[in-house]
Design a protein around this motif. Structure first.
Motif, PDB file in Angstrom:
ATOM      1  N   LEU A   1       0.821  -1.215   0.000  1.00 59.22           N
ATOM      2  CA  LEU A   1       0.000   0.000   0.000  1.00 59.22           C
ATOM      3  C   LEU A   1       0.851   1.260   0.000  1.00 59.22           C
ATOM      4  N   ASN A   2       1.928   1.259   0.772  1.00 57.66           N
ATOM      5  CA  ASN A   2       2.741   2.468   0.887  1.00 57.66           C
ATOM      6  C   ASN A   2       3.601   2.721  -0.350  1.00 57.66           C
ATOM      7  N   ALA A   3       4.042   1.668  -1.000  1.00 57.56           N
ATOM      8  CA  ALA A   3       4.769   1.864  -2.261  1.00 57.56           C
ATOM      9  C   ALA A   3       3.863   2.531  -3.287  1.00 57.56           C
ATOM     10  N   ASP A   4       2.620   2.073  -3.368  1.00 60.11           N
ATOM     11  CA  ASP A   4       1.667   2.679  -4.299  1.00 60.11           C
ATOM     12  C   ASP A   4       1.347   4.115  -3.896  1.00 60.11           C
ATOM     13  N   PHE A   5       1.054   4.333  -2.613  1.00 58.08           N
ATOM     14  CA  PHE A   5       0.700   5.674  -2.156  1.00 58.08           C
ATOM     15  C   PHE A   5       1.841   6.658  -2.408  1.00 58.08           C
ATOM     16  N   ASP A   6       3.065   6.271  -2.061  1.00 53.16           N
ATOM     17  CA  ASP A   6       4.180   7.201  -2.187  1.00 53.16           C
ATOM     18  C   ASP A   6       4.503   7.517  -3.651  1.00 53.16           C
ATOM     19  N   LYS A   7       4.343   6.538  -4.526  1.00 53.40           N
ATOM     20  CA  LYS A   7       4.590   6.826  -5.937  1.00 53.40           C
ATOM     21  C   LYS A   7       3.557   7.827  -6.463  1.00 53.40           C
ATOM     22  N   GLU A   8       2.304   7.627  -6.082  1.00 52.67           N
ATOM     23  CA  GLU A   8       1.261   8.577  -6.485  1.00 52.67           C
ATOM     24  C   GLU A   8       1.510   9.953  -5.869  1.00 52.67           C
ATOM     25  N   TYR A   9       1.852   9.960  -4.582  1.00 47.98           N
ATOM     26  CA  TYR A   9       2.076  11.226  -3.872  1.00 47.98           C
ATOM     27  C   TYR A   9       3.251  11.996  -4.493  1.00 47.98           C
ATOM     28  N   MET A  10       4.356  11.309  -4.756  1.00 50.66           N
ATOM     29  CA  MET A  10       5.525  11.978  -5.321  1.00 50.66           C
ATOM     30  C   MET A  10       5.228  12.521  -6.714  1.00 50.66           C
ATOM     31  N   LYS A  11       4.495  11.765  -7.503  1.00 52.46           N
ATOM     32  CA  LYS A  11       4.124  12.225  -8.845  1.00 52.46           C
ATOM     33  C   LYS A  11       3.321  13.518  -8.764  1.00 52.46           C
ATOM     34  N   SER A  12       2.509  13.643  -7.712  1.00 53.92           N
ATOM     35  CA  SER A  12       1.658  14.821  -7.538  1.00 53.92           C
ATOM     36  C   SER A  12       2.412  16.002  -6.947  1.00 53.92           C
ATOM     37  N   GLU A  13       3.329  15.725  -6.014  1.00 46.86           N
ATOM     38  CA  GLU A  13       3.935  16.792  -5.218  1.00 46.86           C
ATOM     39  C   GLU A  13       5.297  17.268  -5.715  1.00 46.86           C
ATOM     40  N   PHE A  14       6.031  16.425  -6.416  1.00 49.61           N
ATOM     41  CA  PHE A  14       7.400  16.787  -6.810  1.00 49.61           C
ATOM     42  C   PHE A  14       7.500  16.872  -8.325  1.00 49.61           C
ATOM     43  N   GLU A  15       7.611  18.082  -8.796  1.00 50.03           N
ATOM     44  CA  GLU A  15       7.614  18.336 -10.234  1.00 50.03           C
ATOM     45  C   GLU A  15       8.817  17.669 -10.896  1.00 50.03           C
ATOM     46  N   GLY A  16       8.561  16.998 -12.003  1.00 48.06           N
ATOM     47  CA  GLY A  16       9.643  16.416 -12.789  1.00 48.06           C
ATOM     48  C   GLY A  16      10.056  15.025 -12.378  1.00 48.06           C
ATOM     49  N   ILE A  17       9.509  14.496 -11.296  1.00 45.19           N
ATOM     50  CA  ILE A  17       9.920  13.163 -10.859  1.00 45.19           C
ATOM     51  C   ILE A  17       9.408  12.113 -11.852  1.00 45.19           C
ATOM     52  N   VAL A  18      10.227  11.109 -12.109  1.00 44.81           N
ATOM     53  CA  VAL A  18       9.870  10.027 -13.034  1.00 44.81           C
ATOM     54  C   VAL A  18       9.727   8.737 -12.234  1.00 44.81           C
ATOM     55  N   LEU A  19       8.542   8.167 -12.251  1.00 43.97           N
ATOM     56  CA  LEU A  19       8.307   6.911 -11.540  1.00 43.97           C
ATOM     57  C   LEU A  19       8.884   5.751 -12.347  1.00 43.97           C
ATOM     58  N   GLU A  20       9.459   4.786 -11.644  1.00 50.16           N
ATOM     59  CA  GLU A  20      10.039   3.621 -12.296  1.00 50.16           C
ATOM     60  C   GLU A  20       9.196   2.377 -12.027  1.00 50.16           C
ATOM     61  N   ASP A  21       9.404   1.365 -12.863  1.00 50.77           N
ATOM     62  CA  ASP A  21       8.758   0.057 -12.696  1.00 50.77           C
ATOM     63  C   ASP A  21       7.233   0.178 -12.750  1.00 50.77           C
TER      64      ASP A  21
END
Length: 438
Positions: free
Chosen positions: A162-182
């Motif tokens: 759950l936290n891996a999913d939440f944090d990837k979504e959160y980072m995509k929303s909050e940190f401009e330019g971040i690229v999610l992997e996998d």
């Protein structure tokens, strides 16, 4: 055979995800698999125990496995993958221990703010923790199998997933330019479906704004609150937006109920500003907030039915107050609000969840018709597909009657005289459901 009755009873199976839970069914022998896992752990057959455990978490759509969990046995190691939204948790199990990890983003592309966020998250987690290797930032879990059983491993695996999913979504929303992997497992939505959702959002917000204008000029904060909160709950459940829309919407809802020092008028204004921003969103930006994915764990813990029943009773009392004081504009909204609030906030058993979804389909017929579902209520004619609704309720309840002997279908008891009366009678029947195991 009466062919008219046959077609009237026919329903369209769900083919879209709704809400934030698992939009699928567990295996029919889920409980048996869980018990076999328990027995295998007790006999120290660790790999077989984990195989049974993972099988108990596998979910299905129309009898087909969603492959939300996959396993592979090789050289006395059980390798596994668990899917949860943006997260893919991979790992292996030996007789002695379990190791699991989820890739978040590349170390080289993470800003100082992202790394600071990662460090803060480590203090909030119980079993898993973040680390970096030469290439990636990962969330990791290590667990001994010495005294393991299904209950003990469920919560660590649920936390990392759950936290891996939440944090990837959160980072995509909050940190401009971040690229999610996998995230190659994510599927793009059909453009026509996204257009239907965009149009629905636009029309919904326009209708709410017009309805607010019809409210009495004095003492209307409570009515505005129902209209605005219901809009966010409804859009969340029906559209199932991800990334920025989900993060911002859930934050606005949370703030509404936790900001004790703000007036209702002030909080309503915050919601209106945010909803206006949603309506101003371009189709291109809107489209970037959607994907289809597999899910293994529900976000919300199971809620005692008594808690849900109490909420329904309190809400029906409010409807009665508005009705007695002739504030009729908001009554139909509150009937919708009840189901969306419960589906958003409570961990429900499968029967209640499917029944409430059926009510949502009936209360929002145009949206579901646009998506290609059987029409259960005709707004223009104010008429119900009565036989179809009764059959749907029977189909939901019947498979569970062996376990819950006092659970009974209630379609014939519903009031079909109007949509409001129908909703009222539906909630009363939900409260009367008996899940006692005899």
């Amino acid at each position: 055979m009466n062919w008219l009755n046959f077609f009237d009873n026919k329903t369209t199976p769900l083919k879209h995800p709704f809400g934030r839970g698992i939009n699928a069914k567990l295996s029919e022998n889920e409980e048996e698999l869980f018990n076999k896992s328990y027995e295998a752990f007790e006999s120290k057959d660790i790999l077989k125990a984990y195989e049974y455990f993972f099988k108990s978490l596998e979910n299905f759509t129309n009898e087909d496995s969603n492959q939300n969990i996959t396993t592979r046995l090789e050289n006395e190691k059980l390798y596994f993958e668990i899917f949860q939204g943006t997260a893919k948790v991979t790992g292996y199990i030996t007789q002695e221990h379990l190791y699991a990890e989820a890739i978040i983003t590349k170390t080289s592309s993470a800003s100082v703010a992202v790394k600071r966020h990662i460090l803060d998250r480590n203090y909030q987690l119980t079993y898993a923790y973040y680390f970096t290797d030469d290439e990636y930032i990962k969330l990791k879990l290590y667990h001994d199998n010495i005294t393991m059983n299904p209950h003990k491993i469920f919560f660590p695996l649920r936390e990392i997933t759950l936290n891996a999913d939440f944090d990837k979504e959160y980072m995509k929303s909050e940190f401009e330019g971040i690229v999610l992997e996998d995230i190659s497992h994510l599927e793009k939505l059909d453009s026509n479906e996204v257009q239907i959702k965009y149009d629905f959002m636009q029309n919904t917000i326009t209708e709410v704004e017009q309805k607010i204008k019809t409210l009495p000029s004095n003492d209307n904060a409570g009515m505005q609150a129902f209209l605005l909160l219901n809009t966010l709950y409804m859009l969340d459940y029906l559209l199932v937006a991800k990334y920025n829309i989900y993060q911002k919407s859930s934050k606005k809802i949370q703030e509404y109920f936790t900001e004790e020092n703000s007036t209702m008028e002030s909080k309503n204004n915050e919601l209106r500003i945010y909803i206006d921003k949603l309506q101003a969103m371009s189709f291109e930006e809107f489209s970037s907030n959607f994907y289809n994915a597999k899910y293994t764990f529900n976000q919300t813990d199971k809620t005692p039915k008594e808690e849900m029943d109490n909420f329904i009773s309190e809400s029906l009392l409010k409807i009665r107050w508005y009705k007695n004081n002739r504030y009729t504009q908001v009554i139909s909204t509150i009937y919708k609000y009840i189901s969306f609030y419960v589906l958003y906030n409570y961990g429900l058993n499968l029967v209640v969840k499917e029944l409430l979804h059926t009510l949502v389909e009936i209360q929002n017929p145009i949206f579901f018709k646009d998506l290609g579902y059987t029409e259960l209520y005709n707004e223009k004619e104010e008429s119900f597909s009565k036989k179809t609704i009764i059959k749907r309720i029977e189909d939901i309840i019947q498979p569970h009657q062996d376990r819950y002997k006092l659970l009974e279908a209630f379609g014939e008891e519903l009031n079909f005289s109007s949509l409001n009366e129908f909703s009222n009678s539906f909630y009363l029947q939900i409260q009367n459901l008996n899940f006692e195991e005899i």
